[in-house]
Each structure stands twice: as structure tokens, then as C-alpha cells.
Design a protein around this motif. Structure first.
Motif, PDB file in Angstrom:
ATOM      1  N   SER A  13       4.363  11.149  -1.631  1.00 55.31           N
ATOM      2  CA  SER A  13       3.448  10.551  -0.654  1.00 55.31           C
ATOM      3  C   SER A  13       4.044  10.663   0.740  1.00 55.31           C
ATOM      4  N   HIS A  33      -6.129   8.822   0.921  1.00 52.19           N
ATOM      5  CA  HIS A  33      -6.749   8.257  -0.277  1.00 52.19           C
ATOM      6  C   HIS A  33      -8.104   7.620   0.057  1.00 52.19           C
ATOM      7  N   ARG A  34      -8.183   6.926   1.194  1.00 52.32           N
ATOM      8  CA  ARG A  34      -9.476   6.374   1.617  1.00 52.32           C
ATOM      9  C   ARG A  34     -10.477   7.496   1.854  1.00 52.32           C
ATOM     10  N   GLU A  90       2.235   9.675  -5.029  1.00 52.02           N
ATOM     11  CA  GLU A  90       0.800   9.479  -5.205  1.00 52.02           C
ATOM     12  C   GLU A  90       0.363  10.111  -6.525  1.00 52.02           C
ATOM     13  N   ASP A 126      -4.649   4.283  10.929  1.00 55.35           N
ATOM     14  CA  ASP A 126      -4.540   5.547  10.207  1.00 55.35           C
ATOM     15  C   ASP A 126      -3.477   6.441  10.834  1.00 55.35           C
ATOM     16  N   THR A 164      -0.719   9.225   3.496  1.00 50.93           N
ATOM     17  CA  THR A 164      -1.344   9.070   2.184  1.00 50.93           C
ATOM     18  C   THR A 164      -2.385   7.952   2.123  1.00 50.93           C
ATOM     19  N   PRO A 165      -2.137   6.760   2.665  1.00 52.37           N
ATOM     20  CA  PRO A 165      -3.173   5.716   2.588  1.00 52.37           C
ATOM     21  C   PRO A 165      -4.505   6.151   3.200  1.00 52.37           C
ATOM     22  N   ALA A 166      -4.462   6.796   4.375  1.00 55.51           N
ATOM     23  CA  ALA A 166      -5.696   7.256   5.007  1.00 55.51           C
ATOM     24  C   ALA A 166      -6.339   8.365   4.181  1.00 55.51           C
ATOM     25  N   GLY A 220      -3.791   5.984  -7.138  1.00 53.85           N
ATOM     26  CA  GLY A 220      -2.741   5.050  -6.735  1.00 53.85           C
ATOM     27  C   GLY A 220      -1.386   5.714  -6.678  1.00 53.85           C
TER      28      GLY A 220
END
Length: 256
Positions: free
Chosen positions: A25, A33-34, A59, A105, A29-31, A52
Motif C-alpha cells: 500500500s 480504494h474509495r 492492500e 486525499d 491507497t485510501p483514496a 481492505g
């Protein structure tokens, strides 16, 4: 990529376990995944579903079944594959256009204006899943970032036409054939093959050169290896090739 296999890409090591893959990751990565969840809600099924993270912080995503090629082999240099790649990129862009970014982001590549869509950032054969001679999915969204459609289209054209010098190992076709394939890709996507396209291809390659240099300066061994392996020289040669053949390519575009 077979069950239990490990794939070493240009930057990351990806491991497959059954119908999921585990990838390193990043801050983006969080952005991402969204984003992947969003495009799926818009009906786009040509991207992995994020599941997740594993215990090591990698990831976890669903595995897209099919073949991935570093470069297009002769049997896949077909109009059908070219059209399918362009149509899939258009579908992805359309699905991403309604994605709402947030101030928090973080993207691996800088956002560009106008932010019409979320660019894949690296739409090329090595990030495409192929089934029955057609591109059915995109993988590796690490380089995703807000930007104009043409920024992504230009890089895809560079890779798929391909608009590359004869000295590039991935090059194939005559200049005229490359021009025809570039125009066909644009037509299938729904944009014009014109001077703006060629300008954007070379701008995109210059931005890539700058990015690789900066990552190497920051200490990335992967990008230092890219430089040592001659990637920057290759891109600079391709820029000169496109510039030197600009008028011939534009003439070829008009034949389509």
C-alpha cells in the motif's frame, strides 16, 4: 498470474492467493480504494474490488482473471484489442467523473487541471487484463490522480499505437500504421486525433521523466534502476521521434 504466484513489477511485488491479490500500500491507497468502490457503484466492473488490508498492511484486492502482457505480442496487435482498450478507458473515465475528492486525499502523481476525471495514470498493456483478445480490465491504480481525460488518453495512445521510435523494444508497425492505430484508439474513445493529442503525448512523457528523476532523488531504488536501465533515454528518444514526425502523423490521422 497463477495461484500462489509472485509477480515483480516495475515498482511493486504482487502476490496472488486464490481469488485475491496482496500489494504494497501507499499514502494514496485510501483514496484509490474509495475510487475503486465508487466506479463499481457506477457500473464499471473492469477494475479490482478493494477488500481492505492484510496483517502486514498490504492492500488486498480481488483478482481479475485473464492475461497481462508487458507489451503487446503480435497476435494481440488487432483492431479489436485496440478498440476494447479505448472503450474500457472511456467507461472508466465516465464512471470516475462523479468521484468526489476530499482535501485529505493524497495521490502518487500531482493532480492536473482541468480535473475532469480520475486518470488511471498508467493505462498500458502491462496494466491491462486481456480475455479472448479484448481488454476487459485495468489493474494497478497506484498512479491514479485527478486530471483531464486527454492526459490519460495520450499515454494510452503512446503505449498502444504505439507512438514509439524504432529503437524502442516495444515498438511495432510503420509510422503510418502507428498513426492509423492512434487515430483508431481516439475514435473508439471519442476524442480527436489532432495536434493537441501529440502535444499531450510528449508533455506526458516529459512529466514521466521528471517524476522518475524525483523519485530516484528521494531514494527509490526501483526508480534508480529505471534510470540505470535507460528508461529516461528511451522516453527522450520517443519524444524526438514524435516531434520529428509530427506533420506525417497528423497527415496519417486525417486518412482515418
Amino acid at each position: 498470474m497463477t495461484e500462489g504466484s509472485e509477480l515483480r513489477g516495475g515498482v511493486n511485488v504482487v502476490r496472488r492467493h486464490g481469488d485475491v491479490v496482496h500489494r504494497p500500500s501507499s499514502v494514496a491507497t485510501p483514496a484509490i480504494h474509495r475510487l475503486l468502490r465508487h466506479v463499481r457503484t457506477q457500473g464499471f466492473d473492469g477494475a479490482p474490488e478493494p477488500l481492505g488490508f492484510d496483517a502486514d498492511g498490504n492492500e488486498v484486492l480481488t483478482f481479475l482473471h485473464g492475461q497481462v502482457h508487458e507489451a503487446l505480442p503480435p497476435e494481440l496487435r488487432t483492431p479489436d484489442l485496440l478498440d476494447s482498450a479505448a472503450v474500457l478507458l472511456r467507461r472508466y473515465h465516465d464512471a470516475s467523473a462523479t468521484f468526489e475528492t476530499t482535501p485529505g486525499d493524497r495521490w502518487w502523481l500531482p493532480a492536473r487541471s482541468p480535473a475532469e476525471v480520475i486518470c488511471h495514470g498508467d493505462a498500458a498493456p502491462y496494466n491491462c487484463v486481456v480475455r479472448d483478445g479484448r481488454v476487459t480490465g485495468f489493474i494497478d491504480f497506484d498512479a491514479a490522480h485527478p486530471g483531464p481525460r486527454i492526459w490519460d488518453v495520450a499515454y494510452a495512445v503512446y503505449r498502444f499505437a504505439p507512438l514509439q521510435a524504432p529503437s524502442n523494444p516495444d515498438n511495432f508497425g510503420t509510422l503510418r500504421e502507428q498513426g492509423h492505430r492512434a487515430a483508431r484508439f481516439c475514435r473508439a474513445y471519442g476524442v480527436s486525433a489532432d495536434p493537441v493529442l501529440l502535444d499531450t503525448v510528449t508533455d506526458r512523457l516529459r512529466a514521466l521523466i521528471d517524476f522518475i528523476r524525483e523519485k530516484a532523488r528521494q531514494g527509490s531504488e526501483a526508480f534508480r534502476s529505471h534510470i540505470e536501465d535507460g528508461h529516461l533515454d528511451l522516453y527522450q528518444t520517443d519524444i524526438r521521434y514524435i516531434d520529428a514526425n509530427r506533420e506525417a502523423l497528423l497527415t496519417t490521422f486525417g486518412e482515418e
